[in-house]
Write an enzyme that holds these catalytic residues in place. Structure first.
Site, PDB file in Angstrom:
ATOM      1  CE  LYS A 111      38.911   2.165  17.486  1.00 60.20           C
ATOM      2  NZ  LYS A 111      40.036   1.465  17.799  1.00 60.20           N
ATOM      3  CE  LYS A 194      43.471  -5.132  21.008  1.00 57.98           C
ATOM      4  NZ  LYS A 194      44.106  -3.931  21.462  1.00 57.98           N
ATOM      5  CE  LYS A 197      40.856   0.840  27.388  1.00 56.62           C
ATOM      6  NZ  LYS A 197      42.268   0.692  27.740  1.00 56.62           N
TER       7      LYS A 197
HETATM    8  P1  ADP Z   1      42.504  -1.429  24.485  1.00 55.47           P
HETATM    9  O1  ADP Z   1      42.859  -2.274  23.313  1.00 55.47           O
HETATM   10  O2  ADP Z   1      41.984  -2.204  25.616  1.00 55.47           O
HETATM   11  O3  ADP Z   1      41.629  -0.258  24.130  1.00 55.47           O
HETATM   12  P2  ADP Z   1      44.702   0.365  24.316  1.00 55.47           P
HETATM   13  O4  ADP Z   1      44.451   0.349  22.855  1.00 55.47           O
HETATM   14  O5  ADP Z   1      44.491   1.632  25.048  1.00 55.47           O
HETATM   15  O6  ADP Z   1      43.872  -0.808  24.991  1.00 55.47           O
HETATM   16  O7  ADP Z   1      46.191  -0.139  24.539  1.00 55.47           O
HETATM   17  C1  ADP Z   1      47.171   0.511  25.307  1.00 55.47           C
HETATM   18  C2  ADP Z   1      48.491  -0.240  25.242  1.00 55.47           C
HETATM   19  O8  ADP Z   1      48.311  -1.565  25.702  1.00 55.47           O
HETATM   20  C3  ADP Z   1      49.090  -0.377  23.840  1.00 55.47           C
HETATM   21  O9  ADP Z   1      50.494  -0.327  23.927  1.00 55.47           O
HETATM   22  C4  ADP Z   1      48.638  -1.725  23.377  1.00 55.47           C
HETATM   23  O10 ADP Z   1      49.512  -2.281  22.440  1.00 55.47           O
HETATM   24  C5  ADP Z   1      48.671  -2.491  24.694  1.00 55.47           C
HETATM   25  N1  ADP Z   1      47.691  -3.561  24.670  1.00 55.47           N
HETATM   26  C6  ADP Z   1      46.340  -3.464  24.740  1.00 55.47           C
HETATM   27  N2  ADP Z   1      45.736  -4.674  24.678  1.00 55.47           N
HETATM   28  C7  ADP Z   1      46.760  -5.569  24.566  1.00 55.47           C
HETATM   29  C8  ADP Z   1      46.823  -6.974  24.468  1.00 55.47           C
HETATM   30  N3  ADP Z   1      45.727  -7.703  24.504  1.00 55.47           N
HETATM   31  N4  ADP Z   1      48.032  -7.555  24.347  1.00 55.47           N
HETATM   32  C9  ADP Z   1      49.168  -6.819  24.329  1.00 55.47           C
HETATM   33  N5  ADP Z   1      49.179  -5.487  24.429  1.00 55.47           N
HETATM   34  C10 ADP Z   1      48.008  -4.856  24.541  1.00 55.47           C
END
Ligand code: ADP
Ligand code: TRP
Length: 330
Positions: A111, A194, A197
């Site tokens: 971050k 990965k 969003k």
């Molecule tokens: P983002 O990374 O899009 O902001 P979040 O951090 O809110 O999403 O993630 C919410 C949940 O989804 C967590 O348990 C996270 O490990 C899972 N998650 C998010 N992106 C991935 C991904 N690309 N592959 C596997 N799990 C993911």
């Protein structure tokens, strides 16, 4: 039966990475365990969203949780900020978290790199709030994707420190959980990293996305100039396309393109077209359900009120016991 807690930050709509990394397991776990699934709206405040966008994102996640099959009768579905006991536990747990370990956390360092202009204290203590979310229900299992592993390790450190300091065996250690399999990391469409969003426009496929937009994004996904000899190792971008296929396509489809790749006759345009159609077939029923639920405001409010009440009941029991252990007068 074990206690399960997991949440997703309400920073937009749910994508395929959220689904296969976390939510697919929520749906499976609610059949067997005592589950608490929440919308992490307080965690979403670290990026300073505007009130209107913030409200909408929380509603989107509630709708999408229900659309994918989370059942308010089987699991407790609630909004984090509806449970003030979490905030109080977070304040207390901050006393058992060291600044040094928080500064070393990979997600915090990420971050700092991405948003050097907004390094707020909420970001630093993000793992403490996350630990509080989990231990407020004394959960042992936490279904999350691979990127959350370190946060769970930190949660275990905090609870062990608490137990040790007060010489109690109160909080159990929480572990990331994926039914005995490795934790999942769903790749994005930009050829590396990965799906997420915040990883840039075009990198993620959303559950509510329309078919034309899914086709466009997948056709634009990064690929390479193709293999030049048989059974050549795949580049990261190509491996990512195969990984995405493994989530939504039939085994025959995958082996067809594997064979084409190994025989150097693969046409990435054809592979992407197939991937797009399979992704659309996967998301279409979810998208329909999302649209239906969005118009049912009354039902959504009932679900949230009901879940909030159940979550507060569990949370206040823990907080009362924690206050006693610490030695508050009342
Ligand atoms: P983002 O990374 O899009 O902001 P979040 O951090 O809110 O999403 O993630 C919410 C949940 O989804 C967590 O348990 C996270 O490990 C899972 N998650 C998010 N992106 C991935 C991904 N690309 N592959 C596997 N799990 C993911
Ligand atoms: N940190 C998680 C994420 O970014 C979201 C989250 C907050 C969470 N509190 C949690 C996940 C508690 C599991 C349990 O994805």
């Amino acid at each position: 039966m074990e206690t399960v807690v997991s949440g997703i930050r309400s920073t937009g709509n749910l994508h395929i990475g959220n689904y296969f990394g976390a939510i697919k397991n929520f749906i499976r776990m609610q059949e067997e365990h005592n589950c608490f699934f929440f919308i992490a709206d307080m965690h979403a405040l670290t990026t300073h969203p505007k009130s209107e966008d913030f409200k909408q994102s929380v509603k989107n996640v509630v709708v999408e949780y229900l659309a994918v099959g989370l059942d308010p009768e089987k699991s407790t579905i609630y909004i984090q900020s509806d449970v003030p006991q979490i905030s109080e536990l977070y304040l207390l747990m901050n006393m058992y978290a060291y600044v040094g370990e928080l500064e070393r956390c990979t997600s915090f360092k990420d971050k700092i790199r991405k948003h050097p202009d907004n390094i707020n204290a909420g970001l630093l203590t993000y793992p403490v709030l996350m630990a509080s979310d989990i231990i407020i229900h004394k959960a042992t299992k936490v279904p999350v994707g691979k990127d959350q592993e370190q946060h769970l390790e930190m949660a275990r450190n905090f609870v062990n420190r608490f137990n040790h300091l007060y010489n109690v065996d109160y909080f159990p250690e929480p572990y990331a959980f994926n039914f005995g399999e490795n934790l999942v990391k769903v790749p994005g469409l930009d050829g590396s990293g990965k799906m997420g969003k915040s990883e840039g426009e075009g990198n993620a496929i959303f559950l509510s996305e329309d078919p034309a937009s899914i086709r466009k994004k997948i056709m634009r996904a990064v690929s390479d100039s193709g293999p030049t000899e048989a059974n050549q190792p795949k580049t990261e971008a190509i491996q990512n396309l195969f990984t995405l296929m493994s989530l939504v396509s039939k085994p025959e489809t995958i082996s067809f393109f594997e064979n084409e790749y190994n025989g150097c006759s693969i046409r990435y345009g054809d592979m992407k077209k197939q991937l797009a159609e399979d992704m659309i077939a996967f998301t279409a029923p979810l998208k329909d359900e999302i649209e239906k639920l969005h118009s049912n405001e009354k039902y959504l409010n009932e679900v949230i009120a009901y879940g909030g009440e159940k979550a507060r009941e569990s949370a206040s029991k823990t907080l009362k016991e924690v206050r006693e252990i610490i030695g508050f007068m009342h």
